[in-house]
Design an enzyme around this catalytic site. Structure first.
Site, PDB file in Angstrom:
ATOM      1  CG  HIS A  92      -1.874  -0.810   1.119  1.00 39.58           C
ATOM      2  ND1 HIS A  92      -2.732  -0.795   0.983  1.00 39.58           N
ATOM      3  CD2 HIS A  92      -1.950  -2.017   1.061  1.00 39.58           C
ATOM      4  CE1 HIS A  92      -4.306  -1.915   0.877  1.00 39.58           C
ATOM      5  NE2 HIS A  92      -3.491  -3.030   1.301  1.00 39.58           N
ATOM      6  CG  ASP A 102       0.201   9.199   0.727  1.00 43.35           C
ATOM      7  OD1 ASP A 102       0.190   8.204   0.982  1.00 43.35           O
ATOM      8  OD2 ASP A 102      -1.034   9.975   1.156  1.00 43.35           O
TER       9      ASP A 102
END
Ligand code: GDG
Length: 484
Positions: free
Chosen positions: A157, A365
């Site tokens: 992720h 991110d």
């Protein structure tokens, strides 16, 4: 149809009440599993003095949830240690915050082994296993050691960092080798796939086969980009729900003469919160007219607060916000409203809808789901503007956002000026394109793409069980090559 077993560090089953816990992975998996018969396995969130391996089974909203408690020492070394003090900072390019303690790595391997042993009795021959995130990279290796030959996929992720960062890990080779025990490795972006391949080709002399697989360590796997999405339909629906409308009305009543900008993030140093605030301060400094007219609502629930770097960040943010509010507030105006608590998802949707712009400014991110949630919550005939960091995985997809470099206060300030003065036609044009992307690449598409690739890879190799030797890194154990 074969069952899906999802494995993640924390297990947050959907409650169906909009109260799911904070965090992108939990949001995504809850939505992904809703329609899938299967098992979600992971840590219960509880610690005990000694590891028992006792499985707790529950049915929650159609999902079978299986959890196990962790021993306190495991929790410190694996979770607070290797996961959150080593891999998380390093993979977000924060070498300065990365701890390289050997005991953390040992705890990390131990917990992965314990997870594998606890999960083993639940695995049936046709099950597909889908392991999530940086906490559990060695999970497939441990399962193979226990004789599991099922298809096992992994999804990361967070970003996969550049080669030169990975090699700062003393145990980088076994970590990457462990990834080759998966049949399929999913990353958020092509950039991460390339960074991973860069390590494989340049550090360990790996190669790409003609059919696109990667080989190294005498093993082979397949890697690809599977950008994660949100449940866009659900967001578009809950933005008009009773609770969302109540929040919306409350905010609009208070900000009649003010334009509200929103930020929603776990309180994490990767999210660029300080940079965002400094950019907003610059905006207030440069735009006298905007003072008293524009406010930033920053929702930042506290996260990982046992880790020092997070405590330090929180203290710095408190100071920074005090300084900005002290400088620019008036008796009836505070430029920044800062909330260290979490809200229900439907309430968040109301907040997004009431905001003229969103500031999403991570320094790194994997994807960033808040950016997508903001888009999905807008009113089509009067949408707000998304300001998005180029360093979020989401920037690769959401190209009609105002893309900025969060390290530049001027770029943040200029983007705010542009967003708040953007005419309706431009806002609509951008939003329609963004919404189209968020809807097409939603969480269901992400899940289905990944599961399809795991189930039926174009060209596949058959993984074999590893010898059960406890600590040995085995030699060649996987037969590479096509099915036939
Ligand atoms: C990781 C990766 C990747 C936040 N505050 C509240 C709340 N949230 C929810 C948001 C969003 C989620 O938490 C945060 O997701 P992000 O994607 O922004 O970030 P991470 O938590 O770091 O997630 C990330 C993600 O995994 C998925 O792959 O995109 O790059 O770092 O859903 O809405 N939810 C509620 N109340 C809050 O106050 N209910």
């Amino acid at each position: 149809m074969s069952r899906l077993i999802v494995v993640s560090n924390r297990v947050n089953p959907p409650t169906g009440k909009g109260e799911e816990s904070v965090g992108g992975l939990a949001m995504a998996l809850a939505a992904a599993l809703r329609e899938y018969s299967g098992i979600w396995f992971g840590w219960s969130g509880k610690t005990t003095t000694e590891f028992t391996g006792q499985l707790n089974m529950q049915k929650a909203d159609g999902v079978t949830v299986a959890t196990v408690d962790l021993e306190e020492g495991d929790y410190q070394e694996y979770y607070n240690g290797y996961a959150n003090k080593t891999l998380w900072p390093l993979f977000h390019y924060r070498v300065d915050l990365t701890a390289y303690d050997r005991s953390f790595g040992e705890g990390y391997d131990r917990v992965n082994k314990r997870f594998a042993e606890t999960l083993l009795p639940l695995i049936e021959p046709d099950d597909m296993i889908w392991v999530h995130d940086y906490h559990l990279i060695p999970m497939a290796r441990e399962l193979r050691r226990l004789g599991v030959t099922n298809r096992i996929g992994f999804f990361l992720h967070i970003p996969w960092p550049a080669h030169q960062l990975v090699v700062t890990l003393p145990r980088h080779r076994p970590l990457v080798e462990a990834m080759f025990h998966y049949d399929l490795i999913g990353f958020q972006t092509e950039e991460s796939v390339q960074a991973f391949e860069g390590y494989v080709f340049n550090e360990v002399g790996g190669e790409r086969t003609e059919d696109g697989r990667l080989t190294a360590f005498g093993l082979s796997t397949q890697a690809g980009a599977f950008p994660i999405g949100i449940d866009a339909e659900d967001f578009a629906r809950i933005k008009d729900s009773f609770r969302a409308s109540r929040v919306y009305d409350r905010l609009m009543a208070h900000s009649v003469f003010r334009k509200m900008i929103v930020g929603v993030d776990r309180l994490d140093y990767s999210k660029g919160l300080e940079e965002r605030l400094i950019g907003f301060e610059r905006f207030l400094h440069d735009n006298e007219d905007a003072r008293r007219e524009v406010m930033l609502l920053q929702i930042a629930p506290v996260s990982r607060d046992e880790v020092e770097a997070y405590q330090d960040l929180r203290a710095r943010l408190d100071g920074l916000i005090g300084r900005i509010n002290g400088e620019y507030a008036d008796m009836d105006y505070n430029p920044i409203r800062y909330l260290n608590r979490s809200y229900r998802r439907d309430e968040l949707a109301g907040v997004y809808r009431a905001s003229k712009a969103a500031l999403v400014t991570p320094l790194r991110d994997g994807m960033n789901l808040v950016a997508k949630e903001y888009v999905a919550s807008q009113t089509p005939d009067d949408p707000g503007v998304l300001i998005l960091s180029r360093f979020a995985g989401a920037a690769r997809q959401l190209k009609e956002a105002l893309i900025i470099n969060p390290n530049s206060p001027e770029e943040i300030s200029d983007a705010l000026t542009r967003a708040l003065s953007m005419d309706l036609a431009d806002r609509k044009r951008r939003w329609e394109a963004l919404m189209d992307n968020v809807t097409r690449h939603d969480v269901t598409a992400w899940r289905d793409d990944f599961v399809a690739a795991l189930r039926e890879p174009a060209h596949t190799s058959t993984k074999e069980a590893l010898p059960k030797a406890a600590n040995a890194t085995p030699a060649l154990t996987v037969r590479a090559g096509g099915r036939g």
